[in-house]
Design a protein around this motif. Structure first.
Motif, PDB file in Angstrom:
ATOM      1  N   CYS A 183      -7.007  -4.561   7.983  1.00 51.27           N
ATOM      2  CA  CYS A 183      -7.058  -3.132   7.676  1.00 51.27           C
ATOM      3  C   CYS A 183      -8.348  -2.784   6.933  1.00 51.27           C
ATOM      4  CB  CYS A 183      -5.871  -2.717   6.813  1.00 51.27           C
ATOM      5  SG  CYS A 183      -4.287  -2.689   7.664  1.00 51.27           S
ATOM      6  N   SER A 192       0.851  -1.181   0.000  1.00 50.02           N
ATOM      7  CA  SER A 192       0.000   0.000   0.000  1.00 50.02           C
ATOM      8  C   SER A 192       0.882   1.223   0.000  1.00 50.02           C
ATOM      9  CB  SER A 192      -0.918   0.012   1.228  1.00 50.02           C
ATOM     10  OG  SER A 192      -1.721   1.173   1.220  1.00 50.02           O
ATOM     11  N   PRO A 204      -3.788  -3.144   1.267  1.00 53.28           N
ATOM     12  CA  PRO A 204      -3.271  -3.284   2.623  1.00 53.28           C
ATOM     13  C   PRO A 204      -3.311  -4.729   3.110  1.00 53.28           C
ATOM     14  CG  PRO A 204      -5.506  -2.493   2.694  1.00 53.28           C
ATOM     15  CD  PRO A 204      -5.119  -2.541   1.241  1.00 53.28           C
TER      16      PRO A 204
END
Length: 311
Positions: A225, A4, A221
């Motif tokens: 998350c 990410s 992610p």
């Protein structure tokens, strides 16, 4: 390996240091239109159960699934493969999905444009599992809005009445395996219509965000998350201080084409009659009011749904 381009903000700060939580989350939203929230307190086993119920539904025969299609312009039930098309795109997105919305009591003022939910009889646990996920993400969205309000120097509970009984929708998405000669992409470049979107991390990558310099940034992610982004309604309310950033889901590399992708975005909406009128503390000499005419949330929604062929 999940990657990410945006550093995560820990949800543990919500209780330990709310001021820091609001500052870090708000700064990410202002910079990217997106934020990544780690260490959330949602029950992973129940999340998994909801995703499993979704997978079980999408595994049903097409004709069975189509029994649940066509409810209130795509706002409830099943939306078949080959319907939704990104604004301005030439080809539909390579996906099918299910919509769950808010349950309203008899006589509620929003019932005229918020239909009752439908439930697949073939998956007994579906209603229980998916309703839990809807309510959990709705609650988390309220906490994120507290942070956004604080970052904008508004009262912490500013957004609470604006989203009361809002037309929020949980979308259970299935992107099937991609054939070599596929036309189109899993999700064309688009901005979200709503207030904020909360997205649990998908098993398969593909989500990308268009940065200010024209580069596409990967937003994939790790498990545990939430990806959260600003929608067009909140962009308009904040006079573009918080941007609704264009994003897409690209097709996988050749070695992953045979793997389906599932995700569960929750589109949190303002109440249908909420007047989206520029916040005056988001207007400056350098950033004059871009939206001098107000519009209700439902008027804005219907206008945009027509553009993406869901109404």
């Amino acid at each position: 390996m999940s990657t990410s381009a945006i550093d995560p903000v820990s949800f543990s700060l919500y209780a330990k240091d709310f001021t820091r939580f609001a500052q870090e989350l708000g700064a990410s939203f202002e910079r990217y239109g997106f934020a990544v929230l780690s260490d959330y307190d949602l029950d992973q086993a129940r999340i998994d159960a909801a995703v499993d119920s979704a997978k079980a539904f999408f595994a049903l025969p097409v004709e069975t699934k189509k029994q649940y299609a066509g409810v209130k312009g795509g706002a409830r039930g099943y939306i078949p493969f080959g319907v939704e098309t990104a604004k301005g795109a030439d080809h539909y997105d390579l996906k099918e999905f299910w919509h769950m919305g808010r349950d309203l009591p008899p006589g509620h003022r929003f019932r005229a444009h918020m239909a009752d939910n439908v439930w697949p009889a073939e998956i007994p646990a579906f209603k229980h599992d998916v309703s839990w996920l809807y309510n959990s993400l709705d609650g988390m969205g309220g906490k994120v809005l507290e942070a956004i309000a604080t970052y904008l120097k508004l009262e912490r509970d500013f957004f609470k009445p604006t989203v009361q009984d809002g037309n929020s929708v949980l979308r259970l998405l299935h992107y099937p395996p991609i054939p070599k000669d596929a036309t189109g992409v899993r999700a064309g470049a688009h901005g979200d219509i709503n207030t904020i979107t909360l997205l649990l991390g998908a098993e398969e990558g593909g989500l990308e965000v268009l940065d200010r310099d024209g580069q596409w940034l990967p937003i994939n992610p790790p498990p545990g998350c939430l990806v959260i982004n600003i929608g067009d309604m909140l962009e308009r309310l904040t006079n573009n201080v918080l941007p609704s950033t264009v994003h897409r889901v690209v097709n996988p590399p050749p070695e992953r084409r045979g793997v389906p992708r599932y995700s569960t975005p929750f589109f949190l909406h303002f109440a249908s009659d909420y007047e989206i009128k520029t916040l005056q503390n988001c207007v400056t000499a350098e950033n004059p009011d871009r939206y001098p005419e107000s519009i209700t949330a439902d008027e804005f929604l219907q206008q945009r749904l027509r553009e993406i062929k869901l109404a």
